[in-house]
Design a protein around this motif. Structure first.
Motif, short mmCIF file in Angstrom:
data_model
loop_
_atom_site.label_atom_id
_atom_site.label_comp_id
_atom_site.label_asym_id
_atom_site.label_seq_id
_atom_site.Cartn_x
_atom_site.Cartn_y
_atom_site.Cartn_z
N LYS A 146 0.83 -1.21 0.00
CA LYS A 146 0.00 0.00 0.00
C LYS A 146 0.86 1.26 0.00
O LYS A 146 0.46 2.30 -0.52
CB LYS A 146 -0.94 -0.02 1.20
N GLN A 182 -3.83 5.19 -4.40
CA GLN A 182 -5.17 4.78 -4.02
C GLN A 182 -5.28 3.27 -4.19
O GLN A 182 -4.55 2.67 -4.97
CB GLN A 182 -6.23 5.46 -4.89
N VAL A 183 -6.23 2.68 -3.46
CA VAL A 183 -6.41 1.22 -3.51
C VAL A 183 -7.79 0.88 -4.05
O VAL A 183 -8.80 1.43 -3.60
CB VAL A 183 -6.23 0.59 -2.11
N VAL A 184 -7.81 -0.02 -5.02
CA VAL A 184 -9.05 -0.57 -5.59
C VAL A 184 -9.14 -2.02 -5.15
O VAL A 184 -8.23 -2.81 -5.44
CB VAL A 184 -9.04 -0.49 -7.13
N VAL A 185 -10.20 -2.37 -4.44
CA VAL A 185 -10.41 -3.75 -4.00
C VAL A 185 -11.52 -4.38 -4.85
O VAL A 185 -12.59 -3.79 -5.01
CB VAL A 185 -10.76 -3.82 -2.50
N LYS A 207 -10.31 -5.67 3.77
CA LYS A 207 -9.78 -5.04 2.55
C LYS A 207 -10.74 -3.97 2.05
O LYS A 207 -10.32 -2.87 1.68
CB LYS A 207 -9.55 -6.10 1.46
N ARG A 208 -12.02 -4.31 2.02
CA ARG A 208 -13.00 -3.33 1.55
C ARG A 208 -13.01 -2.08 2.43
O ARG A 208 -13.14 -0.97 1.94
CB ARG A 208 -14.39 -3.97 1.48
N ARG A 222 -10.56 -0.77 3.95
CA ARG A 222 -9.35 0.01 3.73
C ARG A 222 -9.26 0.60 2.32
O ARG A 222 -8.36 1.37 2.03
CB ARG A 222 -8.12 -0.87 3.96
N ALA A 223 -10.18 0.23 1.46
CA ALA A 223 -10.11 0.61 0.04
C ALA A 223 -10.58 2.03 -0.20
O ALA A 223 -11.44 2.55 0.51
CB ALA A 223 -10.95 -0.35 -0.79
N ASP A 224 -10.03 2.64 -1.24
CA ASP A 224 -10.57 3.90 -1.75
C ASP A 224 -11.73 3.61 -2.71
O ASP A 224 -12.65 4.42 -2.84
CB ASP A 224 -9.47 4.67 -2.50
N TRP A 225 -11.66 2.48 -3.39
CA TRP A 225 -12.68 2.05 -4.34
C TRP A 225 -12.93 0.56 -4.15
O TRP A 225 -12.00 -0.20 -3.93
CB TRP A 225 -12.21 2.25 -5.79
N VAL A 226 -14.19 0.14 -4.25
CA VAL A 226 -14.54 -1.28 -4.25
C VAL A 226 -15.27 -1.57 -5.55
O VAL A 226 -16.26 -0.90 -5.88
CB VAL A 226 -15.42 -1.67 -3.04
#
Length: 197
Positions: free
Chosen positions: A119, A124-127, A163-164, A166-170
């Motif tokens: 990370k 940004q994170v996409v899950v 995970k969801r 902590r995500a910026d996008w799901v």
């Protein structure tokens, strides 16, 4: 450049979503594909893996089933393998960034993004996520997969709900492909709009 980290547990449809980003013109670094290359015939990691885990490589590269039997469920063995693989993947990822230095947006497809501290390398994170019963059915349909192996893999992964959170996008994949593709397009559009602000 904005770097999106794409992640999701096994069987969630991450490869499908990564392909959607690529189809939309976004460069994608595929960590799994890189590992396969490094461990394939003539791969750069074969000597080190064979030295640490004798009998797990051959002319076709790493025997993934044999290596899996050695490391799954053995934390020390898994850490030893990761110490061989992760630095090589990081070097390949750096080379990817050099090749795409002019791209406004890139994706790092990293299955264990949270688990391996990846990370820190993304903006940004996409899950990618699906209902548990969909995930299980998809995974058990894979050649050579067993319920026991699936459970062992899940035990090494952060729970989907975490995970969801902590995500910026799901991005859901237990919907139609068109719906999933629309979510990918939304992430790209919103990210590019934010870059212009």
């Amino acid at each position: 450049m904005t770097i999106l980290g794409l992640t999701g547990s096994i069987g969630m449809g991450k490869s499908t979503v990564a392909a959607m980003f690529a189809d939309a013109g976004v460069p994608v670094f595929d960590a799994d594909a890189t590992v396969h290359q490094l461990q394939g015939p003539g791969g750069a990691l074969l000597v080190a893996i064979e030295a640490r885990f004798p009998g797990t490589t051959g002319v076709e590269g790493v025997d993934r089933a044999a290596l899996g039997r050695v490391v799954l469920g053995d934390d020390a063995a898994m850490r030893a393998l990761e110490a061989i693989v992760h630095p090589a993947v990081r070097a390949e990822r750096a080379a990817f960034l050099d090749r795409h230095a002019d791209a406004p947006l890139v994706v790092f497809d990293i299955p264990l993004l949270f688990e391996t501290g990846g990370k820190r390398a993304v903006d940004q994170v996409v899950v990618v996520s699906a209902r548990p019963e969909v995930q299980r059915a998809r995974t058990l349909a894979r050649p050579g997969m067993t319920p026991e192996k699936f459970d062992a893999i899940l035990a090494r992964q952060m729970p989907d709900a975490e995970k969801r959170a902590r995500a910026d996008w799901v991005i859901p994949t237990d919907v139609s492909l068109d719906d999933t593709r629309a979510q990918v397009a939304r992430v790209i559009a919103c990210t590019r709009a934010a870059q212009r602000r």
